[in-house]
Design an enzyme around this catalytic site. Structure first.
Site, PDB file in Angstrom:
ATOM      1  N   THR B  28       0.830  -1.193   0.000  1.00  0.00           N
ATOM      2  CA  THR B  28       0.000   0.000   0.000  1.00  0.00           C
ATOM      3  C   THR B  28       0.866   1.245   0.000  1.00  0.00           C
ATOM      4  OG1 THR B  28      -1.715   1.210   1.202  1.00  0.00           O
ATOM      5  CG2 THR B  28      -0.191  -0.028   2.523  1.00  0.00           C
ATOM      6  N   GLN B  29       0.313   2.334  -0.543  1.00  0.00           N
ATOM      7  CA  GLN B  29       1.006   3.615  -0.455  1.00  0.00           C
ATOM      8  C   GLN B  29       0.133   4.599   0.300  1.00  0.00           C
ATOM      9  OE1 GLN B  29       1.756   5.886  -4.044  1.00  0.00           O
ATOM     10  NE2 GLN B  29       3.213   7.185  -2.963  1.00  0.00           N
ATOM     11  N   ALA B  31       0.220   8.559   2.296  1.00  0.00           N
ATOM     12  CA  ALA B  31       0.721   9.864   1.893  1.00  0.00           C
ATOM     13  C   ALA B  31       2.215   9.957   2.161  1.00  0.00           C
ATOM     14  CB  ALA B  31      -0.020  10.943   2.646  1.00  0.00           C
ATOM     15  N   ALA B  33       4.384   7.146   3.374  1.00  0.00           N
ATOM     16  CA  ALA B  33       5.258   5.985   3.311  1.00  0.00           C
ATOM     17  C   ALA B  33       4.700   4.919   2.386  1.00  0.00           C
ATOM     18  CB  ALA B  33       5.433   5.401   4.711  1.00  0.00           C
ATOM     19  N   LEU B  35       4.478   0.732   1.939  1.00  0.00           N
ATOM     20  CA  LEU B  35       4.627  -0.490   2.699  1.00  0.00           C
ATOM     21  C   LEU B  35       4.805  -1.652   1.732  1.00  0.00           C
ATOM     22  CD1 LEU B  35       4.485  -1.379   5.740  1.00  0.00           C
ATOM     23  CD2 LEU B  35       2.267  -2.332   5.131  1.00  0.00           C
ATOM     24  N   ASP B 168      -3.522   8.099  14.970  1.00  0.00           N
ATOM     25  CA  ASP B 168      -4.294   7.847  13.752  1.00  0.00           C
ATOM     26  C   ASP B 168      -5.081   6.553  13.905  1.00  0.00           C
ATOM     27  OD1 ASP B 168      -5.256   8.161  11.174  1.00  0.00           O
ATOM     28  OD2 ASP B 168      -3.506   7.279  10.221  1.00  0.00           O
TER      29      ASP B 168
END
Lengths: 350, 291
Positions: B28-29, B31, B33, B35, B168
């Site tokens: 996943t991307q 904002a 980083a 992964l 978060d």
């Protein structure tokens, strides 16, 4: 349909006339005039003086706008004015003028949210469809995205607005407020080369600027007093006032781009629209462009005619509301210093 | 980590991962980083690689400073959580200058996926539920979710107890994980322990069948985490989760009461935080916009 828009929530007094073609399509800007109250260097604009300025200029500007547009009073469908948010006294002056014209010309009034005015004008001018909006000005710092009939605030400044931070630093350096303190900081920043360490205060999609201002004010004192000449760590060169402007811009704009990118990732949008007075800063636009390109997206920005507070955006947003049948009754034609972007029910969008 | 449906430009991996074989796969991307899934030391040991690529829009000095600070702060928070027994992925390796960190691979489904699946199953009707042989129907389904909500409350409470706020909290940042059974090979660990305890690596083949009431909550993505003992910070943490719940799972909003109930019982001082949450809610985002 044609609307007259009156804006005066801060130190700019704007009058605009806009035409929405009956069959839809792009809006025609018939006139867009503005006069700015400029305070002396080292001073901000006080509500009392700003309101006085607006009262003094409003008739002249309305006359000028009507003349430029070559319109008669009968051509106008409604009078739109800024209901808020903004400074109390200037807002009141303009609301009184709007009511007066409404009674005199027998036109319906439409109270407009200033922030929604900025967003709608930005969308109209740039053609951005459903962008994440960064609204940055002297009084507001918000990251906004549209969802089910409201402009929702995803992130915002927790204390002072980014423009306020820049304006107040300009006062510290006693930079001219003409044409705008932020513009003059931008020019000085172009000469800056060294980045000084400033606090970087991002919390999720929110950010804070008061600590940065306090911190750079202290550095400015040292630069001005030339206390041994604070030096850059790498080059050992003396830090200048220009370096401070440069560092302030680099830091606060990096924060703004970061929270905007986070909001874009969150809502899955690839468009950014920058509105508000600080949005006319070219370095901010450049940084936002780099970020957007790396996300295969694009950035939309307008020039100072539409970025900086103006009457046409109030006319445009007001007319959108008027076309869906909403007006402000005379007895409700008040103004308010506090009026959040997400309080407005956006009837005119899907 | 926020998931985006905008396909980003491919970003280069930091060394030494350019030579990893097989190459890391992008999961996943967000904002901030990217992964990846890759492996640690030996191919059979999966792990997660979090890379914070340089941001071209930022001044390089500022960018270096922020990246370094964030990698280190996230790693420190994870290590602290791990030491205090909070269920988080363990840190395996990092390079703060290059902007990457390797963590244990957490195998499982996000709570978001579990709740969404449970909701759609609830909508389909009670008849098809395999687990509710006794014919408890919808009530049984609710029970499963309630157990899950209780686990979330306790997991967040445990983290707050040790003085960490996540920053978060969303249902995407919580995984529901089934501990590996005793038969699975003991995963390699960086702290010398070899038993399966406290590790989430390589779950085995039954992940798809994980139901709401089974498994353990593992909190992930500490990119915005901070260490704090203040009630205000913890209350804000809960408020963020509450709002995330409201927007992601409007139908499960009632379940959030169970999260708070379990949270309130999870540690000494939790009740004070819950009272503080009431204040935070009232304040909400209704502050004056005047600067």
């Amino acid at each position: 349909m044609i609307a007259l828009g009156l804006e005066g929530s801060a130190n700019k007094l704007g009058v605009g006339l806009i035409l929405h073609p009956p069959k839809g399509g792009a809006a025609h800007i018939l006139s867009n005039v503005r006069h700015t109250f400029v305070s002396p260097p080292g001073e901000g604009f006080l509500p009392k003086d700003t309101a006085k300025h607006h009262r003094l200029w409003i008739i002249r500007l309305v006359r000028q706008a009507m003349k430029e547009a070559a319109l008669r009073v009968e051509d106008i469908n409604c009078i739109c004015y800024t209901k808020g948010p903004g400074m109390g006294a200037p807002l009141q002056s303009v609301a009184v003028a709007a009511r007066m014209l409404g009674l005199l010309w027998e036109k319906k009034l439409v109270g407009v949210n200033h922030c929604v005015g900025h967003i709608e004008m930005g969308r109209e001018i740039t053609g951005a469809q459903n962008p994440v909006v960064l609204y940055v000005s002297g009084g507001n710092t918000q990251v906004i995205a549209y969802a089910s009939q409201r402009y929702r605030i995803f992130g915002e400044a927790l204390d002072i607005a980014v423009g306020n931070c820049l304006d107040r630093f300009a006062r510290t350096l006693r930079i001219s407020n003409d044409p705008a303190p932020g513009y003059n900081i931008e020019q000085m920043a172009k000469q800056g080369r060294h980045l000084v360490d400033l606090p970087y205060a991002v919390k999720g999609m929110d950010c804070s600027f008061s600590g940065i201002l306090a911190s750079i004010d202290i550095l400015a004192e040292k630069v001005d007093a030339n206390q041994g000449g604070r030096k850059d760590d790498l080059t050992n060169e003396v830090i200048t006032r220009e370096d401070l402007c440069f560092s302030l811009q680099e830091t606060v704009y990096a924060m703004l781009v970061e929270i905007t990118e986070r909001a874009m990732a969150h809502v899955g949008s690839s468009q950014v629209l920058i509105v508000g007075g600080v949005g006319s800063n070219e370095r901010l636009q450049e940084m936002m462009g780099i970020m957007a390109r790396n996300r295969r997206g694009s950035v939309f920005a307008t020039d100072e005619r539409f970025c900086i507070d103006n009457g046409i955006m109030i006319a445009h947003a007001g007319l959108l509301a008027y076309e869906t049948g909403s007006t402000t009754a005379f007895e409700d034609s008040t103004c308010t210093q506090r009026f959040r972007t997400d309080e407005v029910f956006v009837k005119w969008r899907e | 980590m926020e998931i985006t449906n905008v396909s980003p430009l491919p970003l280069p991996l930091p060394p030494p991962f350019t030579h990893t074989h097989p190459a890391p796969t992008l999961i996943t991307q967000g904002a901030e980083a990217l992964l990846y899934r890759t492996h640690f030391l030996r191919p059979a040991h999966p792990c997660a690689l979090k890379h914070r690529p340089a941001k071209a829009y930022r001044h390089p000095t500022l960018d270096k400073r922020l990246t370094r600070h964030r990698i280190l702060s996230e790693a420190r928070t994870l290590v602290k959580c791990r030491r205090e027994g909070v269920s988080v992925p363990g840190v395996l390796a990092l390079d703060a200058e290059a902007g990457w960190m390797l963590m244990e691979w957490v195998e499982g489904r996000t709570v978001k996926e579990v709740v969404v699946a449970a909701e759609s199953k609830g909508k389909k009707g009670e008849g098809e539920q395999e687990r509710n042989g006794e014919g408890k129907g919808e009530a049984g389904e609710d029970d499963g979710l309630r157990v899950l909500m209780g686990k979330i409350g306790r997991a967040v409470g445990r983290m707050h107890e040790v003085g960490v706020v996540h920053g978060d909290l969303t249902t995407s940042n919580m995984m529901l994980v089934v501990r590996p059974s005793q038969q699975s090979p003991p995963p390699l660990r960086n702290d010398g322990r070899t038993d399966g305890e406290g590790s989430y690596v390589g779950g085995g083949g039954r992940l798809e069948e994980v139901e709401e009431e089974e498994g353990e909550i593992v909190l992930i993505d500490f990119g915005l985490a901070a260490q704090s003992l203040q009630d205000e910070d913890k209350a804000v943490d809960l408020y963020v989760l509450e709002r995330a719940f409201g927007s992601t799972h409007p139908e499960a909003e009632a379940g959030f009461r169970e999260v708070l109930r379990a949270y309130g019982e999870s540690y000494r001082g939790a009740k004070v935080v819950l009272r503080r949450l009431e204040d935070v809610r009232l304040r909400g985002r209704k502050r004056s916009m005047l600067g």
